[in-house]
Design a protein around this motif. Structure first.
Motif, short mmCIF file in Angstrom:
data_model
loop_
_atom_site.label_atom_id
_atom_site.label_comp_id
_atom_site.label_asym_id
_atom_site.label_seq_id
_atom_site.Cartn_x
_atom_site.Cartn_y
_atom_site.Cartn_z
N ALA A 1 3.26 -9.27 2.01
CA ALA A 1 3.35 -8.35 0.53
C ALA A 1 1.99 -7.87 0.13
O ALA A 1 2.08 -6.81 -0.50
CB ALA A 1 4.08 -9.42 -0.44
N CYS A 2 1.20 -8.78 0.17
CA CYS A 2 -0.20 -8.21 -0.26
C CYS A 2 -0.91 -7.00 0.51
O CYS A 2 -1.17 -5.92 -0.07
CB CYS A 2 -1.26 -9.41 -0.16
SG CYS A 2 -1.06 -10.48 -1.49
N LEU A 3 -0.56 -7.11 1.76
CA LEU A 3 -1.17 -5.64 2.63
C LEU A 3 -0.42 -4.69 2.43
O LEU A 3 -0.73 -3.57 2.12
CB LEU A 3 -0.83 -6.44 4.14
CG LEU A 3 -1.93 -7.08 4.83
CD1 LEU A 3 -1.69 -7.50 6.04
CD2 LEU A 3 -3.28 -6.28 4.61
N VAL A 4 1.11 -4.81 2.13
CA VAL A 4 1.99 -3.52 2.02
C VAL A 4 1.63 -3.12 0.37
O VAL A 4 1.73 -1.90 0.48
CB VAL A 4 3.43 -4.04 2.04
CG1 VAL A 4 4.45 -3.06 1.44
CG2 VAL A 4 3.81 -4.30 3.39
N THR A 5 1.32 -4.06 -0.42
CA THR A 5 0.88 -3.54 -1.73
C THR A 5 -0.54 -2.85 -1.62
O THR A 5 -0.38 -1.76 -2.37
CB THR A 5 1.03 -4.65 -2.96
OG1 THR A 5 2.25 -5.37 -2.69
CG2 THR A 5 0.55 -4.27 -4.30
N PHE A 6 -1.47 -3.38 -0.98
CA PHE A 6 -2.66 -2.63 -0.72
C PHE A 6 -2.41 -1.43 -0.09
O PHE A 6 -3.11 -0.07 -0.59
CB PHE A 6 -3.31 -3.48 -0.16
CG PHE A 6 -4.91 -2.90 0.17
CD1 PHE A 6 -5.74 -2.89 -0.73
CD2 PHE A 6 -5.39 -2.67 1.60
CE1 PHE A 6 -6.93 -2.16 -0.58
CE2 PHE A 6 -6.54 -2.26 1.75
CZ PHE A 6 -7.46 -1.91 0.47
N PHE A 7 -1.69 -0.98 0.80
CA PHE A 7 -1.50 0.32 1.25
C PHE A 7 -0.86 1.16 0.26
O PHE A 7 -1.10 2.18 0.30
CB PHE A 7 -0.46 0.03 2.43
CG PHE A 7 0.01 1.55 3.08
CD1 PHE A 7 -0.91 2.36 3.91
CD2 PHE A 7 1.57 1.67 2.77
CE1 PHE A 7 -0.20 3.43 4.47
CE2 PHE A 7 1.84 3.18 3.55
CZ PHE A 7 0.93 3.98 4.08
N VAL B 1 -0.95 1.06 -3.00
CA VAL B 1 -1.87 1.30 -3.88
C VAL B 1 -3.06 2.24 -3.28
O VAL B 1 -3.26 3.54 -3.88
CB VAL B 1 -2.65 0.08 -4.31
CG1 VAL B 1 -3.90 0.53 -5.12
CG2 VAL B 1 -1.74 -0.71 -5.14
N THR B 2 -3.56 2.10 -2.22
CA THR B 2 -4.43 3.20 -1.48
C THR B 2 -3.72 4.40 -1.44
O THR B 2 -4.37 5.37 -1.62
CB THR B 2 -4.98 2.63 -0.02
OG1 THR B 2 -3.93 2.33 0.69
CG2 THR B 2 -5.89 1.37 -0.43
N LEU B 3 -2.51 4.58 -1.02
CA LEU B 3 -1.71 5.85 -0.95
C LEU B 3 -1.71 6.53 -2.11
O LEU B 3 -2.12 7.73 -2.35
CB LEU B 3 -0.49 5.62 -0.17
CG LEU B 3 0.29 6.90 0.14
CD1 LEU B 3 -0.21 7.73 0.98
CD2 LEU B 3 1.96 6.40 0.66
N VAL B 4 -1.33 5.94 -2.88
CA VAL B 4 -1.10 6.69 -4.39
C VAL B 4 -2.59 7.04 -4.95
O VAL B 4 -2.62 8.07 -5.48
CB VAL B 4 -0.49 5.68 -5.47
CG1 VAL B 4 -0.38 6.01 -6.91
CG2 VAL B 4 1.06 5.13 -5.25
#
Length: 197
Positions: free
Chosen positions: A99-105, A107-110
């Motif tokens: 979940a942290c990795l997906v959230t990080f992706f 956030v970086t995309l946005v």
């Protein structure tokens, strides 16, 4: 490369390792892979921020982005990537890590999309002002900016999206046959990430 080299040496009997040593080696290689993924995403954001500063603070850019700050940013990105990756590998069985990795992706995309869109809007406004001053038709500049932005974000999503969809599916449907079929292409997703670099 390191992992492949150790596998070849082990298979050929040129390197004798115990099961415990193999587990430690696997963890180190996993940390290296995870660090490269996290640092790649972080550096894509850093490059976007640097371009943003270049455009919006052009006259003060060299006082804002000094060599010392650049070196410090690079060191912080690598240190954070290695530390977080180490934690991710230690707690890899926990869904919170995924979940942290997906959230990080996300956030970086946005973050990247917002910065590049803001830069594109500024370029578009400047292009219109130039057209108004010179009474000429220079719409091509705006169109080139839109195409560049689309390619940049499109390639980012195409290269990184399948890997993070893989992680999302691990959280949502780990035993579903359709998800398992998607999981079988994991190496292709890693190749796409490498291609983006």
């Amino acid at each position: 490369v390191v992992e492949t080299l150790f596998m070849l040496l082990t298979e050929q009997g040129l390197l004798l390792v115990t099961a415990k040593m193999l587990q430690h080696l696997d963890n180190v290689i996993d940390i290296m892979i995870c660090s490269s993924v996290v640092s790649s995403l972080s550096f894509l954001c850093t490059i976007a921020a640097d371009r943003y500063i270049t455009i919006f603070y052009a006259l003060r850019y060299h006082s804002i982005m000094t060599t010392q700050r650049a070196v410090a940013i690079i060191a912080v990105v690598w240190l954070t990537s290695i530390t977080s990756s180490s934690l991710f590998i230690v707690y890899h069985t926990d869904n919170a890590v995924i979940a942290c990795l997906v959230t990080f992706f996300g956030v970086t995309l946005v973050f990247t999309a917002v910065l590049y869109l803001h830069m594109f809007i500024l370029a578009h406004v400047h292009s219109r002002r130039i057209m108004a001053l010179h009474k000429s038709r220079r719409q091509a500049t705006s169109m080139k900016g839109a195409i560049t932005l689309t390619i940049l974000l499109g390639v980012f999503v195409i290269c990184w999206g399948p890997f993070f969809l893989h992680l999302i599916l691990i959280l949502i449907c780990p035993t579903n046959p359709y998800c398992k079929c998607y999981f079988s292409h994991f190496n292709l997703f890693l190749i796409l990430i490498i291609c983006n670099s």
